[in-house]
Motif scaffolding. Structure first.
Motif, PDB file in Angstrom:
ATOM      1  N   ASN A  24       6.975   0.813  10.667  1.00  0.00           N
ATOM      2  CA  ASN A  24       6.780   0.163   9.374  1.00  0.00           C
ATOM      3  C   ASN A  24       6.418  -1.307   9.539  1.00  0.00           C
ATOM      4  O   ASN A  24       5.616  -1.846   8.777  1.00  0.00           O
ATOM      5  N   TRP A  28       3.018  -2.766   8.213  1.00  0.00           N
ATOM      6  CA  TRP A  28       3.007  -3.904   7.307  1.00  0.00           C
ATOM      7  C   TRP A  28       2.095  -5.013   7.841  1.00  0.00           C
ATOM      8  O   TRP A  28       1.324  -5.618   7.093  1.00  0.00           O
ATOM      9  N   VAL A  70      -1.820  -2.500  -0.778  1.00  0.00           N
ATOM     10  CA  VAL A  70      -1.184  -1.178  -0.866  1.00  0.00           C
ATOM     11  C   VAL A  70      -0.467  -0.832   0.434  1.00  0.00           C
ATOM     12  O   VAL A  70       0.670  -0.328   0.431  1.00  0.00           O
ATOM     13  N   THR A  74       3.493  -0.239   1.016  1.00  0.00           N
ATOM     14  CA  THR A  74       3.976   1.003   1.625  1.00  0.00           C
ATOM     15  C   THR A  74       4.872   0.709   2.820  1.00  0.00           C
ATOM     16  O   THR A  74       5.897   1.374   3.028  1.00  0.00           O
ATOM     17  N   GLY A  78       8.745   1.731   3.266  1.00  0.00           N
ATOM     18  CA  GLY A  78       9.221   2.479   4.427  1.00  0.00           C
ATOM     19  C   GLY A  78      10.406   1.811   5.099  1.00  0.00           C
ATOM     20  O   GLY A  78      11.359   2.486   5.519  1.00  0.00           O
ATOM     21  N   PHE A  93       7.630   7.711   0.685  1.00  0.00           N
ATOM     22  CA  PHE A  93       6.907   6.982   1.736  1.00  0.00           C
ATOM     23  C   PHE A  93       5.968   7.905   2.499  1.00  0.00           C
ATOM     24  O   PHE A  93       4.812   7.567   2.758  1.00  0.00           O
ATOM     25  N   LEU A  96       2.969   8.773   0.365  1.00  0.00           N
ATOM     26  CA  LEU A  96       2.032   7.653   0.287  1.00  0.00           C
ATOM     27  C   LEU A  96       1.213   7.542   1.568  1.00  0.00           C
ATOM     28  O   LEU A  96       0.005   7.293   1.531  1.00  0.00           O
ATOM     29  N   LEU A  97       1.864   7.718   2.706  1.00  0.00           N
ATOM     30  CA  LEU A  97       1.153   7.691   3.987  1.00  0.00           C
ATOM     31  C   LEU A  97       0.086   8.783   4.037  1.00  0.00           C
ATOM     32  O   LEU A  97      -1.044   8.552   4.491  1.00  0.00           O
ATOM     33  N   GLN A 241      -0.616   6.047  11.331  1.00  0.00           N
ATOM     34  CA  GLN A 241      -0.065   6.749  10.172  1.00  0.00           C
ATOM     35  C   GLN A 241       0.412   8.152  10.534  1.00  0.00           C
ATOM     36  O   GLN A 241       1.441   8.613  10.033  1.00  0.00           O
TER      37      GLN A 241
END
Length: 260
Positions: A24, A28, A70, A74, A78, A93, A96-97, A241
């Motif tokens: 994460n 990020w 976005v 996310t 996470g 999470f 979304l991934l 991802q």
């Protein structure tokens, strides 16, 4: 009670939490990098964009900023889901991934298909872009009220080491070159390898940048190089991802088993 606590602190769950937290953090940071590229394109390369009649590059920059935001959101979600061990947040999470991953893959496939199908049209649009850039350079350079265009052209020629839209000969038709204000210059001083006042009086290759294809070819090369970099970064993020989704699913299952 002690047994439940021991399960909650099982080695597997702890390892998964740390791995997912690192993921994460990287995700990020990747989102922040994508957003930074979009902002940099708008701020630092706004002069280049102002020379193009098409708004495609401006739209692409805004898309990068939106996508980066976005991804950063996310990544934060996470981290919260991992630290608090909330299965519902982990599920959101992971979804979304998956959505971001599918959008990336779809966009890549559509871009490839579109490029293959419209290649003749793209060649025509490229010719129109060349004509448009030449018109802006020869008609708007050093003209009243066109200071931003003049600044953009000077910066473009110095940064990309080029002269003229298609070649330095384009400046022979320039509105400014034909006025007394040019003071017998053949090209703007920004065409010179070592810019000095009135260095544009001599258009010999030893003095000015003579590039085959002119500034438009250098600009296209610049854009393609950055697209290649962005494409590579996108593939890297897509791979990350997949790893993240695997870690998330494993942690989700581990927490589910510990609850029961």
């Amino acid at each position: 009670m002690a047994e439940a606590e021991e399960k909650n602190n099982s080695c597997g769950t702890i390892c998964l939490k740390y791995l997912l937290f690192v993921f994460n953090l990287l995700f990020w940071l990747a989102g922040g990098a994508v957003m930074a590229v979009g902002i940099w394109t708008l701020v630092d390369k706004s002069d280049y964009i102002s020379l193009l009649s098409s708004s495609t590059y401006m739209i692409a920059a805004f898309i990068l900023i939106g996508a980066g935001a976005v991804v950063m959101f996310t990544g934060i979600l996470g981290c919260c889901a991992t630290i608090r061990e909330q299965r519902a947040l982990l599920l959101v999470f992971c979804v979304l991934l998956l959505i971001i991953f599918l959008l990336e893959i779809t966009a890549g496939i559509l871009a490839y298909v579109y490029y293959q199908e419209c290649f003749p049209l793209c060649y025509q649009l490229n010719a129109e872009l060349r004509a448009d850039l030449k018109e802006r350079m020869v008609e708007n350079y050093q003209q009243p009220g066109q200071e931003h265009i003049t600044r953009a052209i000077d910066r473009l020629q110095q940064d990309l080491k080029c002269c003229g839209s298609n070649s330095s000969a384009d400046w022979r038709d320039g509105a400014w070159i034909q006025t007394p204000g040019a003071d017998r210059r053949l090209v703007p001083d920004s065409c010179c390898k070592t810019p000095t006042d009135h260095c544009g009086l001599r258009d010999h290759p030893s003095n000015i940048y003579k590039v085959e294809g002119g500034c438009i070819s250098k600009l296209e090369e610049f854009i393609l190089q950055h697209l290649l970099i962005l494409g590579s970064v996108g593939l890297g993020i897509a791979f990350i991802q997949i790893v993240g989704m695997i870690f998330t699913c494993c942690l989700y299952r581990s927490l589910k088993e510990e609850i029961y």
